[in-house]
Design a protein around this motif. Structure first.
Motif, short mmCIF file in Angstrom:
data_model
loop_
_atom_site.label_atom_id
_atom_site.label_comp_id
_atom_site.label_asym_id
_atom_site.label_seq_id
_atom_site.Cartn_x
_atom_site.Cartn_y
_atom_site.Cartn_z
N ARG A 278 -4.49 1.43 -7.23
CA ARG A 278 -5.75 0.89 -6.74
C ARG A 278 -6.59 1.99 -6.09
N LEU A 279 -7.90 1.72 -6.03
CA LEU A 279 -8.78 2.62 -5.28
C LEU A 279 -8.66 2.27 -3.80
N ALA A 280 -8.78 3.29 -2.95
CA ALA A 280 -8.52 3.09 -1.52
C ALA A 280 -9.50 2.10 -0.89
N GLN A 281 -10.75 2.11 -1.38
CA GLN A 281 -11.74 1.26 -0.73
C GLN A 281 -11.76 -0.11 -1.37
N GLY A 282 -11.38 -1.10 -0.60
CA GLY A 282 -11.39 -2.47 -1.11
C GLY A 282 -12.36 -3.29 -0.31
N TRP A 283 -12.34 -4.57 -0.52
CA TRP A 283 -13.21 -5.44 0.26
C TRP A 283 -12.42 -6.64 0.74
N GLN A 284 -13.08 -7.36 1.66
CA GLN A 284 -12.39 -8.46 2.33
C GLN A 284 -12.44 -9.72 1.48
N VAL A 285 -11.29 -10.31 1.22
CA VAL A 285 -11.27 -11.58 0.50
C VAL A 285 -10.36 -12.55 1.24
N GLY A 286 -10.57 -13.82 0.96
CA GLY A 286 -9.69 -14.83 1.54
C GLY A 286 -8.35 -14.80 0.82
N VAL A 287 -7.28 -14.89 1.59
CA VAL A 287 -5.96 -14.87 0.96
C VAL A 287 -5.20 -16.15 1.28
N GLY A 288 -5.95 -17.15 1.77
CA GLY A 288 -5.27 -18.39 2.09
C GLY A 288 -4.21 -18.19 3.16
N PHE A 289 -3.07 -18.78 2.95
CA PHE A 289 -2.02 -18.71 3.96
C PHE A 289 -1.00 -17.62 3.67
N ASP A 290 -1.42 -16.63 2.86
CA ASP A 290 -0.49 -15.55 2.52
C ASP A 290 0.05 -14.82 3.75
N ASN A 291 -0.85 -14.58 4.74
CA ASN A 291 -0.40 -13.86 5.93
C ASN A 291 0.71 -14.64 6.64
N PHE A 292 0.51 -15.96 6.71
CA PHE A 292 1.52 -16.78 7.38
C PHE A 292 2.81 -16.80 6.57
N ALA A 293 2.63 -16.93 5.25
CA ALA A 293 3.80 -16.97 4.37
C ALA A 293 4.59 -15.67 4.53
N ARG A 294 3.86 -14.57 4.79
CA ARG A 294 4.53 -13.28 4.85
C ARG A 294 5.55 -13.23 5.98
N PHE A 295 5.15 -13.62 7.19
CA PHE A 295 6.14 -13.51 8.26
C PHE A 295 7.07 -14.70 8.34
N LEU A 296 6.77 -15.76 7.57
CA LEU A 296 7.70 -16.89 7.57
C LEU A 296 8.74 -16.79 6.44
N PHE A 297 8.31 -16.22 5.29
CA PHE A 297 9.22 -16.26 4.15
C PHE A 297 9.60 -14.91 3.56
N ASN A 298 8.72 -13.90 3.72
CA ASN A 298 9.08 -12.58 3.21
C ASN A 298 10.28 -12.04 3.99
N PRO A 299 11.39 -11.70 3.32
CA PRO A 299 12.63 -11.40 4.04
C PRO A 299 12.47 -10.34 5.15
N THR A 300 11.80 -9.21 4.84
CA THR A 300 11.68 -8.15 5.84
C THR A 300 10.85 -8.62 7.04
N PHE A 301 9.66 -9.18 6.75
CA PHE A 301 8.78 -9.57 7.85
C PHE A 301 9.34 -10.75 8.61
N ALA A 302 9.95 -11.69 7.88
CA ALA A 302 10.49 -12.86 8.55
C ALA A 302 11.61 -12.48 9.51
N SER A 303 12.45 -11.52 9.11
CA SER A 303 13.54 -11.17 10.02
C SER A 303 12.98 -10.49 11.27
N SER A 304 11.96 -9.63 11.14
CA SER A 304 11.32 -9.07 12.32
C SER A 304 10.77 -10.19 13.19
N PHE A 305 10.03 -11.09 12.54
CA PHE A 305 9.34 -12.13 13.29
C PHE A 305 10.31 -13.01 14.06
N PHE A 306 11.37 -13.45 13.39
CA PHE A 306 12.27 -14.39 14.08
C PHE A 306 13.13 -13.69 15.13
N THR A 307 13.51 -12.42 14.87
CA THR A 307 14.23 -11.69 15.92
C THR A 307 13.35 -11.58 17.16
#
Lengths: 538, 301
Positions: A278-307
């Motif tokens: 990808r090119l470094a310069q991107g723009w802001q878009v809606g990602v729905g609940f991806d951010n929430f899903a990341r720390f709730l279900f993504n194994p690495t982020f979820a383990s940080s979050f719950f610890t």
């Protein structure tokens, strides 16, 4: 005792009130005295002036929404303070205005940010991203216009946004930012073309420019369709044409030098080529609940979050509990008639509360220092207190207990004084031991008064940023997870993601904020519904 | 004893040392022993910081619990090497202004909530409680992004300025403090302001001349709490004030020991004491209100 004394004095001045000279104006005169009228006119005048001051830059910038908002607020203030019917609003408006502007709006803004990918590399809209992609790829052509370059900033020399102050061959000066080029008036220019002074800009010294040379390399001023100004060296800049050009027909960016085509991905907010680069310069878009899903279900982020969440709760509970026990124990110890030196004890015991907590946290951190710290030197140890997860956790809790118990002591003392001593004595006459009379008579009464305070202490410590950040910065960090430390609270974790990482992840940090809010709300609602605080509202 | 009625003659009775010690311990003696431990726990960090401030060497490694010498070198260094006066003024500016304006705004709102009945009163009071659950600093990202825009239009209230950060602090003026005040306002008899209104006072006169003098304790306690909270505020300030000259004393001290922890410790200790002095002073002047003000909220709960 203290309470009754000042209640007396309050009563005295209360009796004194009717004796004051008659207040002018009839009942419900509304307007009040002439002095009051003058104050009101003066304040409204001042506020109008403030409104005009606020509109001017918005008008220059062509921000019509902003102007509308200012006019609406001024209109609201006029309506409230000139009408006779809006009496409660007159008292509520000042605080509410600030509350809405700097607390409610930011909260709503946080919520809306939490469903976007706003971060470094995803800041503006698509147009801005395209403009900066094209500007960054500018290369010099033979007939390029050259400028004498002075690097300046509108903020602090080390961190503020860069501005190119440019002097062309005719001696005209311009200010170029990431948004574009604009004329610069009233700048002091040397014969060489270097700008030495410009209003609103701080000129960087050569050393400061050097320190930010990496940023300089990437800085470009877009000047039009496929053209931009970049620096070459520290004191010249040139205008050239872009090698990466956006084509609306295919919604893609083509690199004319290499022939690579980058297609826009409107779901991820960046341009990607065939192989997924990808090119470094991107723009802001809606990602729905991806951010929430990341720390709730993504194994690495979820383990940080719950610890972190588990430690966060453990921290708040243990600090609240220890502070309560210690504070209450001291209050009980001093709760004896005719104890000599009671006042002196009280002053000394409350001292930690009266010291600046910010400075004291830093002090505790330094006392735990491995090489020079007080504890290791006095105890003759070589323990790396803040380097091991468990000693670091103990250190943070200890420092907080030290700072927190005096408040509990004060509250417990007040609550104890409100409980009639006869109750305990009666129980003892009936044959209860001192412990039993405390456990079954005094403590239940005490808890009625203390519960709201305990809830508040818990909520405060749940988000006690200073306590952790100033002592351990959330560390120690394990090598396999450098973003989440052993003493990290959710709030310090969020802060690090947003402000202390190489790339700022605002969207993700905002999602974490919303999550903390949900957790605190649930905990508070449960505890409040158990106490009677809400019944007060009638 | 002096109150003994004349005429009664007490048999001379001498207690042995052991008995006296036992009686002492069963009476208030154990209390003194416990308090001795507690006071030691409470005081040793304070002693350490005072001793480090006076320590002529000015390093962390040479600082002792008990001062090994007394010199003002550290204080002199602090004044010479850092913009200490600017930092200190900034800190006091934020703390005093925020405390004063918060008390005013909160008292105004508490008066309305306590004395007037209007539509939205209940919603407003509950709303204040709910917004407390989302502390302002959780919205720090949004506030940062907001002020990036605001600062472009109004550099006066942008980053690195006093007014910008003050505005943000004032966003928290109506808070749990307003509840505390409302509870206290409720305890002032309604007849007082009603009779004043009969005498022709406007609502503003009732507020400023009758209510405010009667609720001084709670005003004092809220001022104290806000003052302490502001002078110790780190998170917002660290995001807003990045320029060295714009920093508060707390941020300055943080920066001072972040880089040179050992060498600058003496200077830090002086700064820590200076930062605590205003709080100590406020405590001293408001001490008679403290217990009452803190427990007023507690007992109401």
């Amino acid at each position: 005792m203290v309470a009754s004394k000042s209640a007396d004095s309050a009563g005295a001045s209360g009796q004194g009130a009717p004796a004051r000279p008659h207040l002018p104006g009839g009942r419900f005169a509304g307007g009040g005295s002439i002095g009051g009228q003058l104050v009101r006119i003066a304040l409204l005048g001042l506020f109008t002036a403030l409104g005009v001051w606020a509109v001017l830059p918005l008008y220059v910038g062509g921000n019509w929404w902003g102007i509308g908002l200012v006019v609406a607020v001024v209109g609201l203030v006029y309506r409230v303070y000139l009408s006779r019917r809006t009496v409660p609003a007159k008292y509520l408006l000042p605080g509410v205005l600030f509350l809405v502007a700097f607390q409610v709006l930011p909260v709503l803004y946080t919520m809306s940010t939490s469903v976007t990918n706003l971060s470094d590399g995803h800041r503006g809209d698509k147009q801005q991203a395209i403009a900066s992609i094209e500007a960054y790829s500018v290369t010099s052509s033979a007939d390029a216009e050259e400028y004498t370059l002075t690097v300046a900033t509108t903020g602090a020399p080390e961190t503020g946004e860069l501005v190119f102050l440019l002097t062309d061959s005719e001696g005209d000066t311009y200010a170029g930012t990431e948004e574009g080029l604009s004329g610069l008036d009233g700048a002091t220019v040397e014969p060489s073309g270097k700008v030495t002074e410009a209003f609103g800009h701080t000129i960087l010294s050569p050393a400061q420019v050097n320190a930010r040379s990496d940023e300089l390399q990437e800085f470009a001023v877009p000047t039009g369709e496929g053209t931009g100004i970049r620096s070459s060296g520290l004191s010249t800049a040139f205008e050239g044409s872009a090698t990466r050009v956006y084509d609306e027909a295919c919604d893609c960016v083509t690199d004319t030098a290499t022939g690579t085509v980058y297609h826009a991905d409107d779901e991820r907010g960046a341009f990607y080529d065939e192989s997924g680069e990808r090119l470094a310069q991107g723009w802001q878009v809606g990602v729905g609940f991806d951010n929430f899903a990341r720390f709730l279900f993504n194994p690495t982020f979820a383990s940080s979050f719950f610890t972190i969440l588990v430690w966060n709760i453990a921290f708040a509970v243990s600090v609240t509990f220890l502070v309560f026990v210690l504070g209450l124990a001291i209050a009980l110890t001093l709760h004896a008639p005719r104890l000599r030196g009671k006042v002196a004890y009280r002053v000394l015991v409350v001292l930690p509360y009266a010291m600046s907590s910010l400075a004291m946290f830093l002090l505790w951190r330094d006392m735990f220092n491995t090489d020079f710290g007080l504890f290791n030197r006095v105890l003759g140890l070589e323990v790396d207190w803040l380097g091991d997860p468990w000693t670091a956790r103990a250190a943070v809790i200890l420092a907080n207990v030290w700072l927190g118990y005096p408040y509990m002591f004060l509250v417990a003392t007040g609550a104890l004084q409100a409980i009639p001593r006869e109750l305990g004595q009666a129980a003892q006459i009936d044959g209860a031991s001192a412990w039993q009379s405390f456990r079954h008579v005094t403590l239940p009464l005490l808890m009625v008064a203390m519960t709201p305070i305990l809830i508040a202490t818990f909520a405060f410590n749940f988000n006690n940023f200073n306590a952790v950040w100033l002592i351990s910065q959330g560390g120690p960090f394990s090598p396999d997870n450098p973003t989440a430390g052993a003493t990290d609270l959710l709030i310090t974790y969020t802060y690090r993601l947003a402000f202390n990482e190489a790339t700022a992840q605002y969207g993700y940090a905002a999602a974490l904020s919303v999550m903390i809010f949900l957790i605190v709300s649930v905990l508070s609602v449960i505890s409040l519904s158990r106490s009677s605080a809400l019944k007060e509202v009638d | 004893m002096a109150v003994d009625t004349p005429g009664t003659v007490r048999a001379p009775y001498r207690r042995t040392t052991g008995v006296r010690l036992g009686l002492w311990a069963r009476g208030n003696g154990w209390r003194h022993l416990v308090m001795l431990v507690v006071v030691a726990f409470a005081l040793f960090p304070v002693m350490f910081v005072v001793s480090a401030a006076l320590n002529p060497l000015g390093t962390l490694s040479s600082a002792q619990l008990w001062p090994s010498g007394a010199s003002l070198d550290n204080a002199a260094d602090l004044f010479r090497d850092t913009p200490f006066a600017t930092w200190y003024t900034n800190s006091l500016f934020f703390a005093v202004t925020n405390a004063a304006v918060t008390v005013l705004f909160s008292a105004l709102a508490a008066y309305a909530f306590s004395r007037m009945r209007f539509r939205g009163r209940r919603v407003g009071l509950l709303g204040l409680l709910v917004i407390q659950m989302f502390p302002q600093f959780l919205a720090i990202v949004a506030i940062y992004l907001m002020f990036t825009n605001i600062g472009e239009y109004y550099p006066v209230i942008g980053f690195d300025t006093r007014w910008g950060l003050l505005l943000v602090y004032l966003g928290g003026a109506l808070s749990i403090n307003t509840w505390l005040m409302k509870g206290f306002f409720d305890t002032v008899p309604k007849e007082l302001d009603e009779s004043a209104q009969m005498d022709g006072a406007s609502h503003a006169q009732v507020f400023f001349r009758i209510m405010l003098p009667l609720v001084t304790p709670v005003l004092a306690i809220v001022a104290l709490l806000v003052f302490i909270a502001t002078i110790n505020e780190f998170l917002m300030a660290s995001v807003f004030l990045r320029d060295t000259d714009a920093k508060t004393l707390g941020l300055g001290l943080y920066q001072l020991v972040a880089s040179q922890r050992n060498a600058n410790f003496g200077m830090f200790a002086v700064g820590a004491i200076m930062l605590s002095l205003p709080t100590l002073a406020v405590f001293w002047f408001l001490q008679r209100y403290i217990t009452e003000g803190l427990t007023a909220g507690a007992v109401k709960g």
